[in-house]
Design an enzyme around this catalytic site. Sequence first.
Site, PDB file in Angstrom:
ATOM      1  N   CYS A 127      -6.046  -8.874 -10.538  1.00  0.00           N
ATOM      2  CA  CYS A 127      -4.933  -9.002  -9.600  1.00  0.00           C
ATOM      3  C   CYS A 127      -4.161 -10.316  -9.711  1.00  0.00           C
ATOM      4  CB  CYS A 127      -5.435  -8.757  -8.178  1.00  0.00           C
ATOM      5  SG  CYS A 127      -4.101  -8.315  -7.047  1.00  0.00           S
TER       6      CYS A 127
ATOM      7  N   LYS B 191     -12.733 -13.255 -11.162  1.00  0.00           N
ATOM      8  CA  LYS B 191     -11.327 -13.558 -10.905  1.00  0.00           C
ATOM      9  C   LYS B 191     -11.101 -15.061 -11.022  1.00  0.00           C
ATOM     10  CE  LYS B 191      -7.779 -12.122  -7.575  1.00  0.00           C
ATOM     11  NZ  LYS B 191      -7.582 -11.260  -6.392  1.00  0.00           N
TER      12      LYS B 191
ATOM     13  N   GLU C 271      -9.933  -3.047  -8.027  1.00  0.00           N
ATOM     14  CA  GLU C 271     -10.492  -4.339  -7.637  1.00  0.00           C
ATOM     15  C   GLU C 271     -11.317  -4.167  -6.355  1.00  0.00           C
ATOM     16  OE1 GLU C 271      -8.837  -8.817  -6.500  1.00  0.00           O
ATOM     17  OE2 GLU C 271      -7.509  -7.081  -6.312  1.00  0.00           O
TER      18      GLU C 271
ATOM     19  N   SER D 284      -4.770  -4.801  -2.846  1.00  0.00           N
ATOM     20  CA  SER D 284      -4.394  -5.768  -1.828  1.00  0.00           C
ATOM     21  C   SER D 284      -4.056  -5.036  -0.550  1.00  0.00           C
ATOM     22  CB  SER D 284      -3.202  -6.620  -2.276  1.00  0.00           C
ATOM     23  OG  SER D 284      -2.027  -5.847  -2.383  1.00  0.00           O
TER      24      SER D 284
ATOM     25  N   TYR E  19      -2.470 -17.076   0.435  1.00  0.00           N
ATOM     26  CA  TYR E  19      -1.174 -17.111   1.114  1.00  0.00           C
ATOM     27  C   TYR E  19      -0.904 -15.769   1.795  1.00  0.00           C
ATOM     28  CZ  TYR E  19       0.002 -14.734  -3.253  1.00  0.00           C
ATOM     29  OH  TYR E  19       0.002 -13.878  -4.317  1.00  0.00           O
TER      30      TYR E  19
END
Length: 201
Positions: free
Chosen positions: A157, A100, A31, A184, A106
């Site tokens: 993801c 995506k 990604e 990530s 968060y």
Amino acid sequence: AVGDVERNVSATLELWRRADAEGCALAAFTELGLTGYTARDLFHDRHLQDGVHAGLAALVAASAELSTLAIVGAPLRCGDALYNVAVAIQGGRALAVVPKSYLPTYREFEERRWFRAAADLEAVATTRIAGAAVPMGTDVLLAAEGCPDLVVGVELCEDYWVHVPPSVYAVSAGATVIVNLSASNFVIGKAELRRLLARSA
């Protein structure tokens, strides 16, 4: 390499050629792999965005000599918006772009700061890569050339972490393999959690 599109394109192509030489039907890359996931506000730098378009064009050109279907992650500017996308490339063509759907905001994630979600696209959307119009959306299935039983659905993801992932619809429509490009910021234990999620799916 964060922000170094040329270096990432070169590394992607090296791995893609190796996969092709080994007879792989499909190669999935990271990604946002063409820029690095942690480029943050640099995603809005026009020089970086132009570099991504040039990098994708270079991969498309190089793919003319490769039979492996590759799914490459990149931030892609489409009109006035920027999307976190997976680009399917094979045989000298960009086949499709999958944006995506779910952008995390968060804990360590701030993706809505930089990107638009797939829902913001028009119902029938296209974008241009290497001078050609390419379909763009989440309702794309890819049939790999020379491998009729391989029908690929793509998501990115966070799409995998929601209660009804896009992959559910792709499988229902005939996908035999789901590719999820994922990256990530590093969190201890995340890799095992991803494996558990994949096994449960």
